[in-house]
Design an enzyme around this catalytic site. Structure first.
Site, mmCIF file in Angstrom:
data_model
loop_
_atom_site.group_PDB
_atom_site.id
_atom_site.type_symbol
_atom_site.label_atom_id
_atom_site.label_comp_id
_atom_site.label_asym_id
_atom_site.label_seq_id
_atom_site.Cartn_x
_atom_site.Cartn_y
_atom_site.Cartn_z
ATOM 1 N N ASP A 145 8.633 7.314 -5.587
ATOM 2 C CA ASP A 145 7.771 8.299 -5.008
ATOM 3 C C ASP A 145 8.250 9.804 -5.221
ATOM 4 O O ASP A 145 7.202 11.029 -5.537
ATOM 5 C CB ASP A 145 8.015 8.631 -3.969
ATOM 6 C CG ASP A 145 7.807 6.755 -3.448
ATOM 7 O OD1 ASP A 145 6.091 6.116 -3.338
ATOM 8 O OD2 ASP A 145 7.691 7.181 -1.848
ATOM 9 N N ARG B 84 -1.673 -4.243 -4.450
ATOM 10 C CA ARG B 84 -0.273 -3.990 -2.990
ATOM 11 C C ARG B 84 -0.413 -5.147 -2.242
ATOM 12 O O ARG B 84 -0.997 -5.002 -0.501
ATOM 13 C CB ARG B 84 -0.582 -2.469 -2.483
ATOM 14 C CG ARG B 84 0.121 -1.564 -3.184
ATOM 15 C CD ARG B 84 0.252 -0.244 -2.092
ATOM 16 N NE ARG B 84 1.157 0.052 -1.739
ATOM 17 C CZ ARG B 84 1.358 0.549 -1.106
ATOM 18 N NH1 ARG B 84 0.556 2.501 -0.612
ATOM 19 N NH2 ARG B 84 2.441 1.097 -0.181
ATOM 20 N N CYS C 159 -5.415 -0.900 -3.022
ATOM 21 C CA CYS C 159 -5.558 0.615 -2.522
ATOM 22 C C CYS C 159 -5.115 1.460 -4.057
ATOM 23 O O CYS C 159 -5.396 0.361 -4.974
ATOM 24 C CB CYS C 159 -4.233 1.080 -1.776
ATOM 25 S SG CYS C 159 -3.026 1.387 -2.256
ATOM 26 N N LYS D 264 8.263 10.578 6.574
ATOM 27 C CA LYS D 264 6.884 9.673 6.676
ATOM 28 C C LYS D 264 7.274 8.640 7.296
ATOM 29 O O LYS D 264 6.611 7.873 7.490
ATOM 30 C CB LYS D 264 5.803 10.657 5.081
ATOM 31 C CG LYS D 264 4.854 9.329 5.845
ATOM 32 C CD LYS D 264 3.676 9.739 4.646
ATOM 33 C CE LYS D 264 3.610 8.855 2.879
ATOM 34 N NZ LYS D 264 3.789 7.420 3.361
ATOM 35 N N ASN D 265 7.703 7.746 5.552
ATOM 36 C CA ASN D 265 8.234 6.400 5.661
ATOM 37 C C ASN D 265 9.389 5.645 6.928
ATOM 38 O O ASN D 265 9.140 4.693 6.775
ATOM 39 C CB ASN D 265 8.505 6.050 4.166
ATOM 40 C CG ASN D 265 6.892 6.007 3.666
ATOM 41 O OD1 ASN D 265 5.887 6.416 3.847
ATOM 42 N ND2 ASN D 265 7.122 6.037 2.108
ATOM 43 N N ARG E 94 -1.998 13.559 3.978
ATOM 44 C CA ARG E 94 -1.206 12.641 4.553
ATOM 45 C C ARG E 94 0.413 12.074 4.771
ATOM 46 O O ARG E 94 0.922 11.668 5.320
ATOM 47 C CB ARG E 94 -1.378 11.056 3.360
ATOM 48 C CG ARG E 94 -3.126 10.962 3.436
ATOM 49 C CD ARG E 94 -3.216 9.423 2.577
ATOM 50 N NE ARG E 94 -2.466 8.514 3.019
ATOM 51 C CZ ARG E 94 -2.033 7.698 2.847
ATOM 52 N NH1 ARG E 94 -3.084 7.111 1.604
ATOM 53 N NH2 ARG E 94 -1.677 6.309 3.412
HETATM 54 N N1 EPU Z 1 4.737 -6.115 -2.754
HETATM 55 C C1 EPU Z 1 3.627 -7.437 -3.252
HETATM 56 N N2 EPU Z 1 3.633 -8.531 -2.130
HETATM 57 C C2 EPU Z 1 4.275 -8.411 -0.440
HETATM 58 C C3 EPU Z 1 4.478 -7.152 -0.993
HETATM 59 C C4 EPU Z 1 4.890 -5.971 -1.433
HETATM 60 O O1 EPU Z 1 3.639 -8.177 -4.195
HETATM 61 O O2 EPU Z 1 4.287 -8.649 0.536
HETATM 62 C C5 EPU Z 1 4.326 -5.147 -3.916
HETATM 63 C C6 EPU Z 1 3.947 -4.648 -4.276
HETATM 64 O O3 EPU Z 1 2.090 -4.052 -4.124
HETATM 65 C C7 EPU Z 1 4.447 -3.273 -4.811
HETATM 66 C C8 EPU Z 1 5.998 -3.728 -4.472
HETATM 67 O O4 EPU Z 1 6.046 -4.139 -4.191
HETATM 68 O O5 EPU Z 1 3.686 -3.347 -6.301
HETATM 69 C C9 EPU Z 1 6.946 -2.897 -3.586
HETATM 70 O O6 EPU Z 1 6.014 -2.457 -2.409
HETATM 71 P P1 EPU Z 1 6.744 -2.496 -1.318
HETATM 72 O O7 EPU Z 1 6.544 -3.052 -0.151
HETATM 73 O O8 EPU Z 1 8.071 -2.176 -1.806
HETATM 74 O O9 EPU Z 1 6.441 -1.127 -0.509
HETATM 75 P P2 EPU Z 1 5.616 -0.441 1.002
HETATM 76 O O10 EPU Z 1 6.101 -0.627 1.775
HETATM 77 O O11 EPU Z 1 4.289 -1.040 0.112
HETATM 78 C C10 EPU Z 1 6.713 1.517 0.833
HETATM 79 C C11 EPU Z 1 6.821 3.025 0.406
HETATM 80 C C12 EPU Z 1 5.434 3.231 -0.175
HETATM 81 C C13 EPU Z 1 6.813 3.631 -1.714
HETATM 82 C C14 EPU Z 1 7.427 1.945 -1.330
HETATM 83 C C15 EPU Z 1 8.334 1.129 -2.464
HETATM 84 C C16 EPU Z 1 5.602 3.142 3.132
HETATM 85 C C17 EPU Z 1 4.978 3.766 4.698
HETATM 86 N N3 EPU Z 1 5.553 3.502 2.242
HETATM 87 O O12 EPU Z 1 5.640 0.979 0.924
HETATM 88 O O13 EPU Z 1 5.735 5.047 -0.078
HETATM 89 O O14 EPU Z 1 6.549 3.571 -3.181
HETATM 90 O O15 EPU Z 1 8.022 1.652 -0.432
HETATM 91 O O16 EPU Z 1 9.334 2.430 -2.523
HETATM 92 O O17 EPU Z 1 6.930 3.380 4.012
HETATM 93 C C18 EPU Z 1 4.348 6.559 -0.938
HETATM 94 O O18 EPU Z 1 4.959 7.563 0.249
HETATM 95 O O19 EPU Z 1 3.494 8.353 -1.371
HETATM 96 C C19 EPU Z 1 4.172 5.536 -1.056
HETATM 97 C C20 EPU Z 1 3.611 4.819 -1.788
#
Ligand code: EPU
Length: 427
Positions: free
Chosen positions: A308, A122, A117, A22-23, A400
């Site tokens: 995850d 986030r 969320c 998915k990701n 999802r």
């Molecule tokens: N964060 C910030 N500021 C930012 C970006 C992130 O504070 O600008 C914080 C977030 O709030 C969070 C942490 O940093 O607490 C990690 O966020 P990250 O950006 O690494 O995650 P993401 O890109 O939002 C993706 C996956 C998630 C997975 C995380 C960590 C996708 C669509 N989602 O999220 O997947 O948990 O990386 O590996 O790629 C899932 O599939 O169930 C899922 C939640």
């Protein structure tokens, strides 16, 4: 309203093949915007998040041909808009992944602010800071972020405060069209980022170091469409491996369609729990553990233990012979599922971002609510070994990210079905 009903106590047998990640698929779909023309993605999971990303791309003027259930031909030549609307961003935060590609293609993007969320606040501040360093200016009003780089972006050094997956991806997708070289320091190293960089390089980008903390991107003038296969979903695989460790019959079960190296820390921790695993080229065989040893786990960016997989592995700890401490470092609010597991008889105490899990001898079936995607899947897995019947509601979360989750479990011999029940909230 659909729920998933699980009858516990059926041994799992045989094998299961996981879908595309998915990701990875979501970001690859967004990245097609960078290469005007038809990019074909294969091994795309048929899940609701992919359908939402399809709607985002269609809203931008792209057309999508569903070649077969797992193959999408995305024609981005007609893209003529740069707005990701609130209805879709509110449904799926990953819609913000179009920001980098839109900046690369059109020099502007209008993205609804995602807000919090059920996993926590986030924020996307790191995406914005990084893009600002490339010369993008930002304005926010009426719940939208307006990103403007119509005078072009220039490569520079960006140091991320935290190895954010989404920020790394948006920066890479913008920097491929910036002038000069961008270096991302403290980049996220997840396998999905490597998959994205691989596809962009096939399209003509010049990205080095994806999968390491330092990614170097030399901007190019244009990218061309390609055909690309999405990597297998390591988290779906990990979910079935946990199910096997709890409920497989004597021969174990085989989980295929993914690269076991992508699940390195999870497999290592499971071995420390006493679970027998055999790694193959594209999968793992797992046997049921007679005794699960307690183990401490903390979630970290890749190659650390993935957030995850935290909920699924907590089900293993809940059945361990002793106490484990599970520490969640990535999201503020990812223990909601633990209180549902407690309703099934688990002994878990949450203290801030630590879960103290005392193993119990058995779980009992109950009505539980899926709080989020991974927590929901973990509750279904818990139902496989619980005594009696478990009803998991709010399963739109599971849809999802897990393709035909019930069918795949039934294929392994589980007694799991989707059942329509009246929505009590309506009374
Ligand atoms: N964060 C910030 N500021 C930012 C970006 C992130 O504070 O600008 C914080 C977030 O709030 C969070 C942490 O940093 O607490 C990690 O966020 P990250 O950006 O690494 O995650 P993401 O890109 O939002 C993706 C996956 C998630 C997975 C995380 C960590 C996708 C669509 N989602 O999220 O997947 O948990 O990386 O590996 O790629 C899932 O599939 O169930 C899922 C939640």
């Amino acid at each position: 309203m659909d729920i998933i009903r699980v009858q516990g106590g059926h041994a799992l047998t045989g094998g299961v093949h996981v879908s595309g990640a998915k990701n990875s698929a979501l970001k690859l779909m967004a990245a097609t915007l960078l290469a005007p023309g038809v990019t074909t993605l294969t091994n795309v999971p048929n899940i609701s998040d992919v359908h939402v990303m399809g709607k985002v791309l269609k809203g931008l003027g792209c057309t999508i041909e569903v070649v077969d259930e797992h193959t999408l031909a995305i024609d981005t030549s007609g893209a003529n808009s740069w707005e990701a609307p609130y209805e879709l961003v509110a449904k799926m935060r990953a819609s913000t992944a179009v920001m980098g590609p839109l900046l690369g293609r059109f020099g502007r993007a209008k993205i609804a602010m995602p807000g919090g969320c059920n996993l926590g606040a986030r924020k996307i501040d790191m995406h914005i800071l990084g893009l600002e360093a490339l010369g993008v200016s930002f304005d926010t009003s009426h719940g939208y972020i307006f990103a403007d780089a119509h005078e072009g972006m220039s490569g520079t050094m960006v140091t991320l405060e935290f190895a954010s997956v989404g920020a790394t991806e948006n920066l890479i997708m913008a920097a491929v069209r910036a002038k000069g070289t961008t270096v991302i320091d403290n980049a996220a190293r997840e396998p999905e980022i490597v998959d994205l960089a691989n596809m962009l390089n096939e399209m003509g980008a010049k990205i080095q170091g994806a999968g390491t903390p330092v990614v170097e991107i030399e901007g190019v003038d244009e990218l061309h469409p390609v055909e690309h296969r999405v990597i297998g979903d390591r988290i779906e695989a990990g979910t079935f491996i946990v199910a096997g460790a709890l409920a497989a019959d004597g021969d174990g079960i085989e989980v295929t369609g993914f690269n076991p190296h992508h699940l390195g820390m999870v497999l290592k921790k499971m071995e420390l729990m006493g679970i027998r695993l055999e790694r193959g080229v594209d999968g793992v065989r797992v046997w049921r553990a007679d005794r699960i040893a307690p183990v401490d786990i903390q979630t970290l960016p890749f190659p650390g233990f993935p957030t995850d997989m935290q909920a699924q592995v907590m089900v293993l700890s809940a059945m361990a012979d002793g106490s484990s401490v599970i520490t969640e470092n990535i999201f503020e609010n990812r223990f909601m599922f633990a209180s549902e597991l407690v309703r099934m008889g688990a002994d878990i105490r949450i203290e801030s971002h630590h879960a103290i899990v005392h193993g119990v001898k058995s779980l009992s079936g109950a009505q539980v609510v899926s709080p989020d995607l991974r927590g929901g899947a973990a509750l279904v897995v818990a139902g496989l070994i619980a005594e009696g019947e478990t009803d998991v509601s709010a399963i739109h979360h599971i849809d999802r990210g897990y393709e035909r989750f019930c069918d795949k479990l039934v294929g392994l011999g589980a007694s799991v079905e989707r059942v329509q029940v009246p929505d009590l909230a309506e009374d």
